[in-house]
Design an enzyme around this catalytic site. Structure first.
Site, PDB file in Angstrom:
ATOM      1  N   LYS A 126     -15.491   0.390  -1.974  1.00  0.00           N
ATOM      2  CA  LYS A 126     -14.488   1.002  -3.025  1.00  0.00           C
ATOM      3  C   LYS A 126     -14.882  -0.340  -4.069  1.00  0.00           C
ATOM      4  O   LYS A 126     -14.549  -1.561  -3.738  1.00  0.00           O
ATOM      5  CB  LYS A 126     -13.207   0.830  -2.426  1.00  0.00           C
ATOM      6  N   GLY A 151       0.619  -1.834  -6.851  1.00  0.00           N
ATOM      7  CA  GLY A 151       1.825  -2.460  -6.202  1.00  0.00           C
ATOM      8  C   GLY A 151       3.138  -2.233  -7.019  1.00  0.00           C
ATOM      9  O   GLY A 151       4.154  -2.739  -6.560  1.00  0.00           O
ATOM     10  N   ASN A 211      -1.486   1.623  -0.281  1.00  0.00           N
ATOM     11  CA  ASN A 211      -1.467   0.456   0.718  1.00  0.00           C
ATOM     12  C   ASN A 211       0.034  -0.095   0.754  1.00  0.00           C
ATOM     13  O   ASN A 211       0.870   0.262   1.673  1.00  0.00           O
ATOM     14  CB  ASN A 211      -2.356  -0.701   0.283  1.00  0.00           C
ATOM     15  N   THR A 212       0.452  -0.784  -0.589  1.00  0.00           N
ATOM     16  CA  THR A 212       1.898  -1.323  -0.511  1.00  0.00           C
ATOM     17  C   THR A 212       2.932  -0.471  -0.359  1.00  0.00           C
ATOM     18  O   THR A 212       3.688  -0.867   0.303  1.00  0.00           O
ATOM     19  CB  THR A 212       1.848  -2.000  -1.987  1.00  0.00           C
ATOM     20  N   ALA A 229      -3.511   3.404  -6.420  1.00  0.00           N
ATOM     21  CA  ALA A 229      -2.534   2.566  -7.051  1.00  0.00           C
ATOM     22  C   ALA A 229      -1.301   2.953  -7.760  1.00  0.00           C
ATOM     23  O   ALA A 229      -1.334   3.905  -8.628  1.00  0.00           O
ATOM     24  CB  ALA A 229      -3.152   1.373  -8.224  1.00  0.00           C
ATOM     25  N   GLY A 230      -0.147   2.350  -7.508  1.00  0.00           N
ATOM     26  CA  GLY A 230       0.895   2.701  -8.182  1.00  0.00           C
ATOM     27  C   GLY A 230       1.943   3.580  -7.391  1.00  0.00           C
ATOM     28  O   GLY A 230       3.123   3.705  -7.872  1.00  0.00           O
TER      29      GLY A 230
END
Length: 259
Positions: free
Chosen positions: A99, A160, A208-209, A186-187
């Site tokens: 990635k 994040g 992830n976050t 992301a986001g």
């Protein structure tokens, strides 16, 4: 329904990719992975101990669960750094999947698309399966496809931030012109964000976050799994088009007229 996610000739039944950073501990990460039913997990090569030993290391956990490892180049700010990190990952983890992340600045954490394209071209020539994390710019995404990327991973919002998909039209455009899978990255902050990504046509979601920093990561992982599945089913089913005015849901032909 035989609806598999296929990247570079390898197929997966889950369309949810999960990051492994920032979890309170390995036990919670383990249970979150199980709840999410993910088959692909990312690991930040520059932020983990590749020489770990013992029975409780992150890499051992992922290998024991027979997950597909997707190392990433998080923390790289130039194509040179990213390429070197990718080669380290290939040596250490015995995988040519990467990635690719090349960040432009420490404030926005937005990708440096010029350096990203340069690194993609170099790694593809070296035999890597490259999944570049990019902006939501359809032009850049097309260039990455043309450079040989195995998938493109546009952001929904800054890393994040939990803001969801800021430019849904751009994501639809990227998917429409992409010859490879599109993975929203992301986001994402909530299950509805993940569902929307899939409804827009994305082939998968990486987060992830949203899970790692949730008050209950395990419960959130399960919610994200359900959201991705629901969004995919909605996309395949074909949602009705939006209209400006109401349309009666009951047929009007043959109705009783009391006048």
């Amino acid at each position: 329904m035989n609806d598999l996610l296929t990247i570079a000739g390898k197929s997966f039944s889950s369309r949810l990719l999960l990051g492994t950073a920032s979890y309170p501990n390995l036990d919670i990460l383990t249970r979150a992975i199980e709840a999410s039913a993910t088959q692909i997990c990312t690991v930040a090569i520059r932020r983990i101990n590749l020489a770990e030993t013992g029975d409780e290391g992150l890499i051992k956990l992922l290998v024991d669960k027979k997950l597909h490892l997707l190392p990433n180049t998080a923390g790289c700010y130039t194509a040179r750094e990213a390429v070197l990190t990718a080669k380290l990952a290939r040596e250490a983890l015995n995988t040519n999947w990467i990635k690719l992340e090349v960040i432009g600045d420490k404030y926005s954490l937005y990708p440096d698309t010029q350096e990203l394209l340069k690194a993609t071209e170099e790694l593809v020539k070296d035999g890597f399966v490259v999944l570049p994390y990019t902006t939501d710019d359809p032009v850049v995404a097309k260039k990455l496809c043309d450079a040989g990327a195995a998938a493109v991973m546009p952001l929904g919002a800054p890393i994040g931030s939990g803001r969801g998909i800021v430019n849904p039209i751009n994501i639809e455009l990227i998917k429409k012109q992409s010859s490879v899978p599109v993975i929203l990255d992301a986001g994402i902050g909530s299950a509805s964000h993940a569902a929307l990504a899939m409804e827009l046509g994305c082939d998968a979601v990486l987060l992830n976050t949203a899970v790692a920093n949730a008050q209950n990561p395990v419960l959130m992982a399960g919610a994200m799994k359900d959201a991705v599945n629901a969004g995919r089913a909605c996309f395949l089913a074909g949602a009705i088009p939006q209209k400006k005015m109401a349309t009666p849901s009951s047929p009007t032909k043959g109705k009783i007229n009391w006048s």
